[in-house]
Scaffold this active site. Sequence first.
Site, mmCIF file in Angstrom:
data_model
loop_
_atom_site.group_PDB
_atom_site.id
_atom_site.type_symbol
_atom_site.label_atom_id
_atom_site.label_comp_id
_atom_site.label_asym_id
_atom_site.label_seq_id
_atom_site.Cartn_x
_atom_site.Cartn_y
_atom_site.Cartn_z
ATOM 1 N N GLN A 179 0.809 -1.213 0.000
ATOM 2 C CA GLN A 179 0.000 0.000 0.000
ATOM 3 C C GLN A 179 0.846 1.269 0.000
ATOM 4 O O GLN A 179 0.315 2.373 -0.072
ATOM 5 C CB GLN A 179 -0.922 0.000 1.224
ATOM 6 N N HIS A 230 -0.780 -0.211 5.666
ATOM 7 C CA HIS A 230 -1.081 0.894 6.583
ATOM 8 C C HIS A 230 0.059 1.893 6.744
ATOM 9 O O HIS A 230 0.592 2.110 7.833
ATOM 10 C CB HIS A 230 -1.483 0.330 7.950
ATOM 11 N N GLU A 281 -13.781 5.391 10.819
ATOM 12 C CA GLU A 281 -14.096 6.484 11.744
ATOM 13 C C GLU A 281 -13.776 7.850 11.170
ATOM 14 O O GLU A 281 -12.834 8.012 10.394
ATOM 15 C CB GLU A 281 -13.271 6.327 13.027
#
Length: 376
Positions: free
Chosen positions: A91, A153, A246
């Site tokens: 990523q 991440h 979130e």
Amino acid sequence: MKDYHKYIILLAALLVQLSTVASAETIATEKHRLGYETVVEGLSNPWSLAFLPGGGMLISERSGTLRIVNTLGKLETKPIEGLPDINQHGQGGLLDVVLHPKFKDNHWVYFSYAERDGKSYGTTVARGKLEGRRLQQVETIFRMARKTASRHHFGSRLVFDPQGYLYITLGDRGDREQAQDLNDHAGSVIRLNDDGSIPLQNPLFENGSGLPEIYSYGHRNIQGAALHPNNGKLWTHEHGPQGGDEINIPDPGANHGWPVITYGVNYVTGTKIGEGTTKAGMVQPIHYWVPSIAPSGMAFYTGDIFKNWKGNLFVGSLKFQQLVRLELDGEKVIHEERLLTGKLGRIRDIRQGPDGLIYLLTDSHDGKLIRLFPTP
């Protein structure tokens, strides 16, 4: 003079609408009839967009290239030169790109990327002065501690606030426990001065309880960040696991809970993560999604072109290939509308242009820059 410039921008945006509405795709939304068109295509997993003064844009590609769209709206074949060695690793790759608030005077361009150290990788932030089609005086201002071999991440968004502080958002690098370790940058929001030095006002600077660059922690993977237009506060969003994406408003020293609390569950098994959804001393999100939408990119709309969207928050969805529009009452989300589902692909970044229109980047091997505009 200010009103005159505003009028010129509005007129230019109207001319764009009139020149494209006949051929562009249109859809109905709750508050606007919306047109969209491709500005640039042929991008390799574009990640971020920055508008240059006087026209033109910079677009980062995860493969490690920084592209330029010239003032005629054409993608130049040759990328920006002078970047350091950037490794696409899972990523990670070349991620966010932003201009210094005083770019017209100093020409500083800031960018985040995956940097390799042996077999380990971590998020690094550098800056360089854009001179013509090359970055000069490139220097590293932040390196993530510690690097790992994980492919997951990396974060990462870069945001300057009105005081000139630079915020850097980081993921937990796929090792969830790191997000609660104040001696590890993973899973945190970092706050620096524009030269990479540490502000004396940072919450951990004096008490020695952790790395002084850390502003907030307990985050999973933040890929959206923007300043609230009224109060200048930083808003972020982050990927949950299976559920529990979130939106947060990080405060100095705040612990946002991951992985001790979350509204998500473990992949495949659906089993509980941590201790539940709440715990004393850990901050609740102001909004969350179950199931996950896989959010990326984030922008408040402040222009006059989409007059019925003024003050709304926009979030891109990778998973559902849609643009999510959120209406707010202070720090509370009171309504959500999902737009363009499946029409454009995975939306990676969202920016409001100087013309008051909305620009999107789609994340694919043949990524596109898309422009949204209201139609009659």
